[in-house]
Design an enzyme around this catalytic site. Structure first.
Site, short mmCIF file in Angstrom:
data_model
loop_
_atom_site.label_atom_id
_atom_site.label_comp_id
_atom_site.label_asym_id
_atom_site.label_seq_id
_atom_site.Cartn_x
_atom_site.Cartn_y
_atom_site.Cartn_z
CG ASP A 1 -2.13 -0.94 0.98
OD1 ASP A 1 -2.62 -1.01 -0.15
OD2 ASP A 1 -2.53 -1.62 1.95
CG ASP B 1 -6.87 -3.88 -3.82
OD1 ASP B 1 -7.09 -4.95 -4.43
OD2 ASP B 1 -7.50 -3.54 -2.83
#
Ligand code: GLY
Length: 397
Positions: free
Chosen positions: A115, A176
């Site tokens: 992330d 993602d």
């Protein structure tokens, strides 16, 4: 004379007929500034938990997180966009204030997970784009190197969740992760390690090959044998089931492959971005163009929508419309993006006085019951990004 009368009549008639109101983009950017001001006035001082992440349905207060949360960069990213859209220095100062908190992410020896792109490129990335502050550049380059430590060359992708390797007994990559490649492309072109480009491109190519069903809908997670690099299986984590189209997962694919084409000019990415877009558009439930949280959720229409997926895709499709060569296709993507933005900008979706976020009705993680029909910071971030993209495209026209 006759002709003049005809022209005058047409002008007169058209002036009294009701016309569809123009979409006022600056009004909506200014609305975001109002909401941000309200949020800032409620946040605890620095030194305490004070990065906004989400507001649950029926609550008025932000759930706050620290720099380690995967959503930590969207708040200062939104502040940078509000600064860009209003030119008010107050928002720049606030963005700088919250960016400071994220600094430790760039100096980690071991990456917690993939992330880092969301966390640092949305915040420092926009900060550098708008200020050219050299210290920002250093943070971005250092973070790109930290992210690259998760790359497995045997598999050809970044390990998205190191913490889950033991549970799955496998290397895992989630859709993602496509968004975080932008950090690597940027670093490779701005003084960082040139190998980062190859890592990002290979990750995208491997994902293209393994992460999609025959109809171009995306799995959320793909497991790979860590040693041989072979695909084991595709599955879900936040979707309804392994074989369903989780709306936000598809949005990451649309945005990610569009960005990969922008960065590489490799035509396979442009073609693929259109394929993953077209299956999404074809299956949207109605004219609002706001999806339910999973296209195959069994309780549609009695389930929640996901405004965040619509915001990500609106932003991506504005860009995709500038990249495709076919004029009809370009016009279609632009029109769909505009319609999504218009839907999100209605009182059905804008928070207004309900709470201090920009948008209502996003769905975070149904399987664990988290952030259902909530306001979520990444919806706000991609919403204002889409508003700014729309504004720039119309200024050019
Ligand atoms: N896992 C990131 C997301 O909820 O889209």
């Amino acid at each position: 004379m006759k002709k003049t009368i005809l022209v005058l009549s047409i002008l007169l008639i058209s002036s009294v007929l009701p016309t569809k109101a123009q979409f006022n983009v600056q009004k909506n950017i200014d609305y975001c500034a109002v909401q941000v001001n309200k949020t800032i006035s409620t946040l605890p001082p620095d030194g305490q938990l004070n990065i906004p992440r989400s507001i649950n349905k029926d609550s008025k207060t932000w759930r706050l997180v620290d720099y380690q949360d995967w959503c930590s960069g969207f708040w200062s990213g939104s502040l940078w966009y509000v600064y860009e859209g209003t030119k008010k220095l107050f928002f720049k100062a606030q963005a700088e204030r919250f960016d400071k908190q994220l600094l430790p992410l760039s100096t980690q020896k071991v990456a917690y997970d993939h992330d880092l792109g969301f966390q640092i490129f949305c915040s420092y990335g926009n900060g550098y784009r708008l200020t050219k502050n050299p210290s920002y550049k250093k943070v971005i380059l250092n973070t790109a190197n930290v992210l690259a430590t998760l790359y497995n060359p045997k598999v050809g992708t970044i390990l998205s969740w190191p913490r889950e390797v033991q549970k799955f007994g496998a290397h895992n990559t989630i859709i993602d992760n496509m968004i975080n490649l932008e950090l690597l492309f940027w670093a490779s072109k701005n003084g960082g390690n040139k190998n980062l480009y190859k890592i990002a491109e290979t990750h995208a190519l491997t994902t293209m090959k393994n992460h999609f069903r025959d109809d171009y809908t995306s799995y959320h997670v793909v497991l790979y044998d860590t040693l041989t690099g072979k695909k084991i299986k595709g599955m879900t984590h936040q979707g309804y089931a392994d074989n369903t189209m989780w709306a936000r997962g598809q949005s990451w694919a649309i945005y990610g492959f569009t960005m990969c084409y922008r960065e590489t000019k490799n035509p396979v990415f442009l073609d693929f971005a259109q394929k993953v877009t077209d299956v999404y558009l074809k299956n949207l439930p109605d004219e609002s163009l706001i999806p339910f949280w999973d296209f195959n959720a069994p309780d549609i229409p009695n389930t929640t929508r996901d405004a965040s997926a619509a915001a990500v895709i609106a932003s991506a499709l504005f860009e995709l419309s500038t990249l495709v060569k076919d004029k009809k296709k370009s016009a279609l993507y632009y029109a769909k993006a505009k319609k999504m933005l218009e839907s999100l900008s209605t009182t059905n979706y804008q928070s207004g006085s309900v709470n201090d976020a920009f948008l209502l009705h996003s769905t975070g993680n149904v399987p664990i019951g988290g952030e259902i029909d909530a306001s979520i910071i990444y919806a706000d971030y991609y919403y204002i990004e889409a508003l700014l993209r729309y504004k720039k495209m119309n200024q050019k026209k």
